[in-house]
Design a protein around this motif. Structure first.
Motif, PDB file in Angstrom:
ATOM      1  N   ILE A  11       0.501  -9.144  -3.648  1.00  0.00           N
ATOM      2  CA  ILE A  11      -0.336  -9.416  -2.470  1.00  0.00           C
ATOM      3  C   ILE A  11       0.137  -8.577  -1.285  1.00  0.00           C
ATOM      4  O   ILE A  11      -0.668  -7.962  -0.575  1.00  0.00           O
ATOM      5  CB  ILE A  11      -0.321 -10.920  -2.126  1.00  0.00           C
ATOM      6  CG1 ILE A  11      -1.042 -11.703  -3.217  1.00  0.00           C
ATOM      7  CG2 ILE A  11      -0.961 -11.171  -0.770  1.00  0.00           C
ATOM      8  CD1 ILE A  11      -0.973 -13.201  -3.049  1.00  0.00           C
ATOM      9  N   LEU A  12       1.457  -8.501  -1.069  1.00  0.00           N
ATOM     10  CA  LEU A  12       1.999  -7.705   0.025  1.00  0.00           C
ATOM     11  C   LEU A  12       1.653  -6.230  -0.161  1.00  0.00           C
ATOM     12  O   LEU A  12       1.260  -5.546   0.789  1.00  0.00           O
ATOM     13  CB  LEU A  12       3.511  -7.894   0.120  1.00  0.00           C
ATOM     14  CG  LEU A  12       4.213  -7.127   1.232  1.00  0.00           C
ATOM     15  CD1 LEU A  12       3.738  -7.610   2.586  1.00  0.00           C
ATOM     16  CD2 LEU A  12       5.710  -7.252   1.110  1.00  0.00           C
ATOM     17  N   GLY A  13       1.768  -5.745  -1.387  1.00  0.00           N
ATOM     18  CA  GLY A  13       1.410  -4.352  -1.663  1.00  0.00           C
ATOM     19  C   GLY A  13      -0.070  -4.091  -1.425  1.00  0.00           C
ATOM     20  O   GLY A  13      -0.451  -3.055  -0.877  1.00  0.00           O
ATOM     21  N   GLY A  14      -0.928  -5.029  -1.828  1.00  0.00           N
ATOM     22  CA  GLY A  14      -2.370  -4.876  -1.609  1.00  0.00           C
ATOM     23  C   GLY A  14      -2.722  -4.859  -0.129  1.00  0.00           C
ATOM     24  O   GLY A  14      -3.529  -4.035   0.323  1.00  0.00           O
ATOM     25  N   VAL A  15      -2.129  -5.767   0.635  1.00  0.00           N
ATOM     26  CA  VAL A  15      -2.391  -5.815   2.078  1.00  0.00           C
ATOM     27  C   VAL A  15      -1.902  -4.533   2.750  1.00  0.00           C
ATOM     28  O   VAL A  15      -2.581  -3.964   3.618  1.00  0.00           O
ATOM     29  CB  VAL A  15      -1.729  -7.061   2.710  1.00  0.00           C
ATOM     30  CG1 VAL A  15      -1.717  -6.975   4.224  1.00  0.00           C
ATOM     31  CG2 VAL A  15      -2.442  -8.318   2.255  1.00  0.00           C
ATOM     32  N   THR A  16      -0.735  -4.049   2.322  1.00  0.00           N
ATOM     33  CA  THR A  16      -0.198  -2.804   2.890  1.00  0.00           C
ATOM     34  C   THR A  16      -1.114  -1.629   2.583  1.00  0.00           C
ATOM     35  O   THR A  16      -1.409  -0.803   3.457  1.00  0.00           O
ATOM     36  CB  THR A  16       1.213  -2.545   2.344  1.00  0.00           C
ATOM     37  OG1 THR A  16       2.041  -3.668   2.655  1.00  0.00           O
ATOM     38  CG2 THR A  16       1.816  -1.286   2.947  1.00  0.00           C
ATOM     39  N   ALA A  17      -1.586  -1.541   1.333  1.00  0.00           N
ATOM     40  CA  ALA A  17      -2.493  -0.450   0.956  1.00  0.00           C
ATOM     41  C   ALA A  17      -3.803  -0.540   1.730  1.00  0.00           C
ATOM     42  O   ALA A  17      -4.332   0.475   2.206  1.00  0.00           O
ATOM     43  CB  ALA A  17      -2.759  -0.491  -0.547  1.00  0.00           C
ATOM     44  N   PHE A  18      -4.333  -1.749   1.858  1.00  0.00           N
ATOM     45  CA  PHE A  18      -5.593  -1.940   2.578  1.00  0.00           C
ATOM     46  C   PHE A  18      -5.437  -1.547   4.044  1.00  0.00           C
ATOM     47  O   PHE A  18      -6.295  -0.855   4.614  1.00  0.00           O
ATOM     48  CB  PHE A  18      -6.024  -3.411   2.447  1.00  0.00           C
ATOM     49  CG  PHE A  18      -7.420  -3.665   2.873  1.00  0.00           C
ATOM     50  CD1 PHE A  18      -8.481  -3.280   2.082  1.00  0.00           C
ATOM     51  CD2 PHE A  18      -7.684  -4.303   4.075  1.00  0.00           C
ATOM     52  CE1 PHE A  18      -9.783  -3.511   2.474  1.00  0.00           C
ATOM     53  CE2 PHE A  18      -8.975  -4.538   4.483  1.00  0.00           C
ATOM     54  CZ  PHE A  18     -10.023  -4.151   3.674  1.00  0.00           C
ATOM     55  N   CYS A  19      -4.341  -1.954   4.680  1.00  0.00           N
ATOM     56  CA  CYS A  19      -4.100  -1.596   6.087  1.00  0.00           C
ATOM     57  C   CYS A  19      -3.880  -0.095   6.231  1.00  0.00           C
ATOM     58  O   CYS A  19      -4.357   0.517   7.193  1.00  0.00           O
ATOM     59  CB  CYS A  19      -2.904  -2.360   6.632  1.00  0.00           C
ATOM     60  SG  CYS A  19      -3.236  -4.101   6.917  1.00  0.00           S
ATOM     61  N   GLY A  20      -3.162   0.488   5.285  1.00  0.00           N
ATOM     62  CA  GLY A  20      -2.949   1.934   5.332  1.00  0.00           C
ATOM     63  C   GLY A  20      -4.261   2.689   5.242  1.00  0.00           C
ATOM     64  O   GLY A  20      -4.491   3.654   5.986  1.00  0.00           O
ATOM     65  N   PHE A  21      -5.148   2.272   4.344  1.00  0.00           N
ATOM     66  CA  PHE A  21      -6.455   2.905   4.228  1.00  0.00           C
ATOM     67  C   PHE A  21      -7.263   2.714   5.510  1.00  0.00           C
ATOM     68  O   PHE A  21      -7.938   3.637   5.976  1.00  0.00           O
ATOM     69  CB  PHE A  21      -7.218   2.335   3.034  1.00  0.00           C
ATOM     70  CG  PHE A  21      -8.580   2.920   2.851  1.00  0.00           C
ATOM     71  CD1 PHE A  21      -8.738   4.218   2.409  1.00  0.00           C
ATOM     72  CD2 PHE A  21      -9.716   2.178   3.147  1.00  0.00           C
ATOM     73  CE1 PHE A  21      -9.990   4.770   2.250  1.00  0.00           C
ATOM     74  CE2 PHE A  21     -10.976   2.717   2.993  1.00  0.00           C
ATOM     75  CZ  PHE A  21     -11.111   4.013   2.538  1.00  0.00           C
ATOM     76  N   GLY A  22      -7.178   1.528   6.099  1.00  0.00           N
ATOM     77  CA  GLY A  22      -7.889   1.264   7.351  1.00  0.00           C
ATOM     78  C   GLY A  22      -7.402   2.158   8.475  1.00  0.00           C
ATOM     79  O   GLY A  22      -8.206   2.700   9.246  1.00  0.00           O
ATOM     80  N   PHE A  23      -6.098   2.337   8.600  1.00  0.00           N
ATOM     81  CA  PHE A  23      -5.565   3.222   9.640  1.00  0.00           C
ATOM     82  C   PHE A  23      -5.943   4.672   9.379  1.00  0.00           C
ATOM     83  O   PHE A  23      -6.192   5.429  10.324  1.00  0.00           O
ATOM     84  CB  PHE A  23      -4.044   3.080   9.750  1.00  0.00           C
ATOM     85  CG  PHE A  23      -3.614   1.875  10.530  1.00  0.00           C
ATOM     86  CD1 PHE A  23      -3.996   1.720  11.858  1.00  0.00           C
ATOM     87  CD2 PHE A  23      -2.838   0.891   9.951  1.00  0.00           C
ATOM     88  CE1 PHE A  23      -3.605   0.614  12.590  1.00  0.00           C
ATOM     89  CE2 PHE A  23      -2.447  -0.219  10.671  1.00  0.00           C
ATOM     90  CZ  PHE A  23      -2.827  -0.360  11.983  1.00  0.00           C
ATOM     91  N   TYR A  24      -6.002   5.065   8.120  1.00  0.00           N
ATOM     92  CA  TYR A  24      -6.433   6.419   7.773  1.00  0.00           C
ATOM     93  C   TYR A  24      -7.871   6.642   8.236  1.00  0.00           C
ATOM     94  O   TYR A  24      -8.189   7.645   8.871  1.00  0.00           O
ATOM     95  CB  TYR A  24      -6.305   6.627   6.266  1.00  0.00           C
ATOM     96  CG  TYR A  24      -6.951   7.892   5.757  1.00  0.00           C
ATOM     97  CD1 TYR A  24      -6.385   9.131   6.001  1.00  0.00           C
ATOM     98  CD2 TYR A  24      -8.142   7.837   5.035  1.00  0.00           C
ATOM     99  CE1 TYR A  24      -6.979  10.289   5.544  1.00  0.00           C
ATOM    100  CE2 TYR A  24      -8.741   8.982   4.573  1.00  0.00           C
ATOM    101  CZ  TYR A  24      -8.159  10.210   4.830  1.00  0.00           C
ATOM    102  OH  TYR A  24      -8.761  11.347   4.374  1.00  0.00           O
TER     103      TYR A  24
END
Length: 117
Positions: free
Chosen positions: A34-47
């Protein structure tokens, strides 16, 4: 008098073990997933946010340069419109005041130089 009784004893081999442990099935992914998914989702959002900022900056720059290049054209159009309006006003004033002796169309109505523009 003799009483026949039978003592209640456990069955041969003993009773079945008492199930006291919790038997809960695993539900969903673990915390690290879950932490990895949230991190990936936030990273994509910032991109995507960064891409949007770059595009917005480019559009703002393009609009600014378009306005800079259009200012002389718009000023010339305004000057032409003002000239046409003054010419129209002159002809209307000439038509309205044609019967008045001594009236000069387009001349200031003030005799004092203090009020001249």
């Amino acid at each position: 008098m003799s009483v026949n009784y039978r003592q209640d004893l456990p069955p041969a081999g003993g009773f079945e073990a008492i199930k006291y442990k919790r038997n809960l099935p695993l539900r969903g992914p673990g915390a690290l997933v879950i932490l990895g998914g949230v991190t990936a989702f936030c990273g994509f959002g910032f991109y995507r946010l960064g891409l949007g900022n770059i595009e917005r900056r480019e559009l703002r720059r393009e609009k600014t340069w378009a306005r800079i290049h259009l200012v002389p054209l718009l000023m010339a159009e305004g000057d032409r419109a003002e000239f046409r309006q003054e010419l129209r006003d002159f002809f209307v004033e000439s038509a309205v005041m044609q019967d008045v002796k001594g009236w000069k169309s387009g001349q200031s109505t003030y005799n004092n130089p203090r009020y001249r523009l």
